[in-house]
Design a protein around this motif. Structure first.
Motif, PDB file in Angstrom:
ATOM      1  N   LYS A  21     -12.097 -16.280  -5.515  1.00 56.02           N
ATOM      2  CA  LYS A  21     -12.262 -15.264  -4.467  1.00 56.02           C
ATOM      3  C   LYS A  21     -13.686 -14.726  -4.428  1.00 56.02           C
ATOM      4  CE  LYS A  21      -7.543 -13.461  -4.818  1.00 56.02           C
ATOM      5  NZ  LYS A  21      -6.755 -12.270  -5.211  1.00 56.02           N
TER       6      LYS A  21
ATOM      7  N   VAL B  32     -16.235 -15.522  -0.921  1.00 49.79           N
ATOM      8  CA  VAL B  32     -16.374 -14.570   0.190  1.00 49.79           C
ATOM      9  C   VAL B  32     -17.853 -14.299   0.472  1.00 49.79           C
ATOM     10  CG1 VAL B  32     -14.140 -13.477  -0.245  1.00 49.79           C
ATOM     11  CG2 VAL B  32     -16.159 -12.623  -1.414  1.00 49.79           C
ATOM     12  N   ARG B  33     -18.167 -14.033   1.715  1.00 54.24           N
ATOM     13  CA  ARG B  33     -19.558 -13.831   2.117  1.00 54.24           C
ATOM     14  C   ARG B  33     -20.151 -12.553   1.543  1.00 54.24           C
ATOM     15  NH1 ARG B  33     -19.422 -15.451   8.573  1.00 54.24           N
ATOM     16  NH2 ARG B  33     -18.818 -17.644   8.294  1.00 54.24           N
ATOM     17  N   SER B  34     -19.313 -11.532   1.366  1.00 51.73           N
ATOM     18  CA  SER B  34     -19.842 -10.255   0.879  1.00 51.73           C
ATOM     19  C   SER B  34     -20.504 -10.402  -0.479  1.00 51.73           C
ATOM     20  CB  SER B  34     -18.711  -9.226   0.800  1.00 51.73           C
ATOM     21  OG  SER B  34     -17.683  -9.670  -0.068  1.00 51.73           O
TER      22      SER B  34
ATOM     23  N   SER C  55     -11.149  -4.285  -0.421  1.00 54.31           N
ATOM     24  CA  SER C  55     -11.099  -5.160   0.750  1.00 54.31           C
ATOM     25  C   SER C  55      -9.758  -5.877   0.868  1.00 54.31           C
ATOM     26  CB  SER C  55     -12.232  -6.183   0.701  1.00 54.31           C
ATOM     27  OG  SER C  55     -12.091  -7.026  -0.429  1.00 54.31           O
ATOM     28  N   GLU C  56      -9.117  -6.183  -0.260  1.00 53.84           N
ATOM     29  CA  GLU C  56      -7.820  -6.859  -0.202  1.00 53.84           C
ATOM     30  C   GLU C  56      -6.738  -5.946   0.354  1.00 53.84           C
ATOM     31  OE1 GLU C  56      -6.288  -9.637  -3.031  1.00 53.84           O
ATOM     32  OE2 GLU C  56      -8.139  -9.570  -4.193  1.00 53.84           O
TER      33      GLU C  56
END
Length: 280
Positions: free
Chosen positions: A38, A42-44, A106-107
């Motif tokens: 994960k 992810v881009r973050s 965020s999840e």
């Protein structure tokens, strides 16, 4: 069930495989692998860590270059070249705070936390896996960046005194552990608040508010409070690793690291307790 002739037959189920049981202790490494997938996909993560590296290296080297170009060699003899990495790490820590919050909050925002909990019903294990993976990522990135800046700054300023072994340890390993723990506190706050914007706002407030509040405490009766706010503010605790504390009293040496450990433990105790009580 019935066969085509209408006879009742017994359904045969495949034998139970203990390894498919999400509660099986042998599946614990799977939680770590899942969180690693994960955080790196992810881009973050790439954006926040990319900006972090740019700030740490750009500001750390730029500050040292500016000082070296505008200061006589004699004036640098008492300076610790490692201390010029402080400014980049101070601003870069905002990125680590943001990523720490996003790792958990965020999840909840996307609803993916339900899928995560189905795959691994042990909520405590999920939070622990997130914390371990995040801590390692934040620590390694900070350590590599701070070591690079420290080595270049020392080479750029030959007139400055040679840092001792203890100063090297605090200016690289110490600050990396401190910033990684700061990110862990943000991760725990994200789990508690379950809202990215709200958790980031709280963490930035904790980062900046003590110094801002102290600036407006003019009353003599609040001198002790003002000094305490400055001494235990995050910027000052970070500066202690470079022996450039804003005050003559308060934490020194490795004290900021023990303070960060205590705050992190308290934050995670609250996060674990609430995680078990609340619905996802």
């Amino acid at each position: 069930m019935r066969d085509p002739a209408g006879l009742i037959v017994h359904a045969e189920f495949p034998p139970h495989d203990e390894r498919s049981d999400p509660s099986d202790p042998h599946r614990r490494p799977g939680a770590l692998a899942s969180e690693w997938t994960k955080i790196r996909s992810v881009r973050s993560t790439m954006w926040t860590l990319g900006v972090f590296v740019l700030l740490v290296i750009g500001i750390g080297l730029g500050t040292a270059a500016l000082v070296a170009a505008n200061t006589d060699g004699a004036d640098l003899e008492s300076e610790n070249a490692l201390s010029f990495g402080f400014f980049g790490l101070l601003l870069g820590s905002m990125c680590v705070i943001t990523l720490g919050v996003l790792t958990t909050a965020s999840e909840y925002g996307t609803g993916m936390i339900r899928t995560t909990m189905v795959a691994c019903p042990s909520r405590g294990r999920v939070l622990a896996a997130k914390a371990i993976v995040f801590f390692l990522v934040a620590f390694v990135v900070t350590l590599v960046s701070s070591v690079f800046v420290a080595m270049v700054d020392v080479a750029m300023m030959p007139e400055a005194r040679e840092p001792s072994g203890g100063e090297w340890a605090k200016g690289t390993l110490g600050v990396s552990l401190f910033i990684a723990l700061l990110g862990l506190v943000s991760l725990a706050v994200g789990s508690i608040i379950r809202h990215s914007a709200g958790a980031i706002t709280i963490m930035i407030g904790l980062f900046l508010a003590p110094l801002v509040i102290a600036l407006f405490m003019f009353s003599e009766s609040l001198v002790d409070v003002r000094e305490a706010l400055v001494e235990y503010s995050i910027p000052n605790l970070l500066s202690v690793f470079y022996s450039t504390s804003l005050t003559d009293t308060g934490p020194s040496g490795w004290d900021p690291l023990w303070i960060a450990l205590g705050v992190t433990a308290a934050a995670f105790a609250g996060a674990f307790a609430l995680l078990e009580k609340r619905d996802v």
